[in-house]
Design a protein around this motif. Sequence first.
Motif, PDB file in Angstrom:
ATOM      1  N   ASP A  62       0.805  -0.807   0.091  1.00 10.15           N
ATOM      2  CA  ASP A  62      -0.158   0.390  -0.101  1.00 10.15           C
ATOM      3  C   ASP A  62       0.475   1.725  -0.444  1.00 10.15           C
ATOM      4  O   ASP A  62       0.224   2.304  -0.253  1.00 10.15           O
ATOM      5  N   ASP A  63       2.224   1.249   0.196  1.00 15.28           N
ATOM      6  CA  ASP A  63       3.263   2.576   0.875  1.00 15.28           C
ATOM      7  C   ASP A  63       4.483   2.132  -0.968  1.00 15.28           C
ATOM      8  O   ASP A  63       5.126   2.160  -0.628  1.00 15.28           O
ATOM      9  N   LEU A  64       4.419   0.978  -1.761  1.00 16.60           N
ATOM     10  CA  LEU A  64       4.801   0.936  -2.224  1.00 16.60           C
ATOM     11  C   LEU A  64       5.862   1.987  -3.189  1.00 16.60           C
ATOM     12  O   LEU A  64       6.708   2.560  -3.376  1.00 16.60           O
ATOM     13  N   PHE A  65       4.328   3.148  -4.543  1.00 17.53           N
ATOM     14  CA  PHE A  65       4.453   4.058  -4.774  1.00 17.53           C
ATOM     15  C   PHE A  65       3.969   5.172  -4.025  1.00 17.53           C
ATOM     16  O   PHE A  65       2.773   4.805  -3.209  1.00 17.53           O
ATOM     17  N   LEU A  66       4.376   6.269  -4.112  1.00 13.69           N
ATOM     18  CA  LEU A  66       4.216   7.239  -3.399  1.00 13.69           C
ATOM     19  C   LEU A  66       4.207   8.345  -3.732  1.00 13.69           C
ATOM     20  O   LEU A  66       4.433  10.184  -3.585  1.00 13.69           O
ATOM     21  N   PRO A  67       3.566   9.073  -4.976  1.00 14.44           N
ATOM     22  CA  PRO A  67       2.468  10.227  -5.802  1.00 14.44           C
ATOM     23  C   PRO A  67       2.014  10.679  -4.826  1.00 14.44           C
ATOM     24  O   PRO A  67       1.025  10.212  -3.911  1.00 14.44           O
ATOM     25  N   ASP A  68       2.088  12.104  -5.263  1.00 18.42           N
ATOM     26  CA  ASP A  68       1.498  12.909  -4.933  1.00 18.42           C
ATOM     27  C   ASP A  68      -0.089  13.115  -4.699  1.00 18.42           C
ATOM     28  O   ASP A  68      -1.085  13.654  -4.426  1.00 18.42           O
ATOM     29  N   GLU A  69      -0.768  12.296  -5.818  1.00 18.78           N
ATOM     30  CA  GLU A  69      -2.425  11.988  -5.651  1.00 18.78           C
ATOM     31  C   GLU A  69      -2.964  10.993  -5.582  1.00 18.78           C
ATOM     32  O   GLU A  69      -1.804   9.770  -5.815  1.00 18.78           O
ATOM     33  N   PRO A  70      -3.361  10.964  -4.076  1.00 21.02           N
ATOM     34  CA  PRO A  70      -4.089   9.650  -3.662  1.00 21.02           C
ATOM     35  C   PRO A  70      -4.226   8.938  -4.643  1.00 21.02           C
ATOM     36  O   PRO A  70      -4.662   7.848  -3.944  1.00 21.02           O
ATOM     37  N   LYS A  71      -5.162   9.094  -5.831  1.00 16.65           N
ATOM     38  CA  LYS A  71      -5.457   8.313  -6.721  1.00 16.65           C
ATOM     39  C   LYS A  71      -5.088   6.830  -7.197  1.00 16.65           C
ATOM     40  O   LYS A  71      -5.478   6.048  -7.409  1.00 16.65           O
ATOM     41  N   LEU A  72      -4.074   7.776  -7.450  1.00 19.88           N
ATOM     42  CA  LEU A  72      -2.812   7.077  -8.935  1.00 19.88           C
ATOM     43  C   LEU A  72      -1.816   6.353  -7.608  1.00 19.88           C
ATOM     44  O   LEU A  72      -1.903   5.038  -8.189  1.00 19.88           O
ATOM     45  N   ALA A  73      -1.688   7.565  -6.430  1.00 16.36           N
ATOM     46  CA  ALA A  73      -1.504   6.153  -5.043  1.00 16.36           C
ATOM     47  C   ALA A  73      -2.832   4.530  -4.911  1.00 16.36           C
ATOM     48  O   ALA A  73      -1.807   4.084  -5.121  1.00 16.36           O
ATOM     49  N   VAL A  74      -2.577   4.580  -4.959  1.00  8.64           N
ATOM     50  CA  VAL A  74      -4.279   3.847  -5.068  1.00  8.64           C
ATOM     51  C   VAL A  74      -3.751   2.507  -6.101  1.00  8.64           C
ATOM     52  O   VAL A  74      -3.673   1.711  -5.757  1.00  8.64           O
ATOM     53  N   THR A  75      -4.187   3.077  -7.157  1.00 10.68           N
ATOM     54  CA  THR A  75      -4.325   2.391  -8.579  1.00 10.68           C
ATOM     55  C   THR A  75      -2.708   1.758  -8.882  1.00 10.68           C
ATOM     56  O   THR A  75      -3.381   0.989  -8.802  1.00 10.68           O
ATOM     57  N   LEU A  76      -1.921   2.457  -8.473  1.00 10.98           N
ATOM     58  CA  LEU A  76      -0.055   1.937  -8.453  1.00 10.98           C
ATOM     59  C   LEU A  76      -0.380   0.495  -7.558  1.00 10.98           C
ATOM     60  O   LEU A  76       0.571  -0.461  -8.127  1.00 10.98           O
ATOM     61  N   ASN A  77      -0.555   0.635  -6.321  1.00 14.68           N
ATOM     62  CA  ASN A  77      -0.589   0.098  -5.076  1.00 14.68           C
ATOM     63  C   ASN A  77      -0.845  -1.193  -5.156  1.00 14.68           C
ATOM     64  O   ASN A  77      -0.760  -2.196  -5.078  1.00 14.68           O
ATOM     65  N   TYR A  78      -1.837  -1.012  -5.632  1.00 13.70           N
ATOM     66  CA  TYR A  78      -3.178  -2.002  -5.010  1.00 13.70           C
ATOM     67  C   TYR A  78      -3.169  -2.919  -6.768  1.00 13.70           C
ATOM     68  O   TYR A  78      -3.176  -4.144  -6.967  1.00 13.70           O
ATOM     69  N   ALA A  83      -1.711  -7.938  -9.609  1.00 13.36           N
ATOM     70  CA  ALA A  83      -1.501  -8.472 -10.991  1.00 13.36           C
ATOM     71  C   ALA A  83      -0.386  -9.430  -9.928  1.00 13.36           C
ATOM     72  O   ALA A  83      -0.456 -10.705 -10.722  1.00 13.36           O
ATOM     73  N   ILE A  84      -0.074  -9.565  -8.832  1.00 15.68           N
ATOM     74  CA  ILE A  84       0.852 -10.102  -8.170  1.00 15.68           C
ATOM     75  C   ILE A  84       0.097 -11.748  -7.659  1.00 15.68           C
ATOM     76  O   ILE A  84       0.387 -13.011  -7.695  1.00 15.68           O
ATOM     77  N   TRP A  85      -1.026 -10.897  -7.270  1.00 11.69           N
ATOM     78  CA  TRP A  85      -1.964 -12.358  -6.950  1.00 11.69           C
ATOM     79  C   TRP A  85      -2.468 -12.905  -8.276  1.00 11.69           C
ATOM     80  O   TRP A  85      -2.390 -14.602  -7.513  1.00 11.69           O
ATOM     81  N   PHE A  86      -2.470 -12.377  -9.417  1.00  7.98           N
ATOM     82  CA  PHE A  86      -3.269 -12.779 -10.187  1.00  7.98           C
ATOM     83  C   PHE A  86      -1.661 -14.036 -10.739  1.00  7.98           C
ATOM     84  O   PHE A  86      -2.056 -15.568 -11.039  1.00  7.98           O
ATOM     85  N   ALA A  87      -0.809 -14.070 -10.973  1.00  6.60           N
ATOM     86  CA  ALA A  87       0.829 -14.503 -11.211  1.00  6.60           C
ATOM     87  C   ALA A  87       0.800 -15.514 -10.398  1.00  6.60           C
ATOM     88  O   ALA A  87       1.514 -16.271  -9.990  1.00  6.60           O
ATOM     89  N   ILE A  88       0.373 -15.479  -8.819  1.00  8.30           N
ATOM     90  CA  ILE A  88       0.967 -16.134  -7.854  1.00  8.30           C
ATOM     91  C   ILE A  88      -0.254 -17.717  -8.103  1.00  8.30           C
ATOM     92  O   ILE A  88      -0.144 -18.902  -7.534  1.00  8.30           O
ATOM     93  N   THR A  89      -1.882 -16.878  -8.451  1.00  6.61           N
ATOM     94  CA  THR A  89      -2.784 -18.117  -8.399  1.00  6.61           C
ATOM     95  C   THR A  89      -2.188 -18.447 -10.177  1.00  6.61           C
ATOM     96  O   THR A  89      -2.492 -20.237  -9.877  1.00  6.61           O
ATOM     97  N   ALA A  90      -2.253 -18.154 -11.413  1.00 10.01           N
ATOM     98  CA  ALA A  90      -2.009 -19.123 -12.098  1.00 10.01           C
ATOM     99  C   ALA A  90      -0.426 -20.104 -11.991  1.00 10.01           C
ATOM    100  O   ALA A  90      -0.552 -21.122 -12.518  1.00 10.01           O
TER     101      ALA A  90
END
Length: 100
Positions: A62-78, A83-90
């Motif tokens: 949840d804090d991997l990327f810290l852009p100034d825009e909170p929506k961008l932070a949520v989009t990038l981090n989550y 994507a990692i969950w999809f890869a792990i699942t596969a």
Amino acid sequence: MSVGTTARRGAGLLGTVARVIGTAIALVLVLHIVLTLLDANPANGLTIFVANLAAQFNLGLDDLFLPDEPKLAVTLNYGVAAAIWFAITAVVVRIVRRLG
């Protein structure tokens, strides 16, 4: 029915269960992103439930990327967590089915 057939069926079922669980987790993360981008009411019960659930499955990103825009932070981090969950699942599904 032979033991090999039963093992393959069990592995197939286990693979399907793993795929459903992993996909559901990734979809919760994506739903959290969508609700954030669409400015969903943060006091709404559904929004709170999804945000809390997403926080449980974000892999600490949840804090991997810290852009100034909170929506961008949520989009990038989550988004990265989804994507990692999809890869792990596969990978898990492939391993389970090969073992069966």
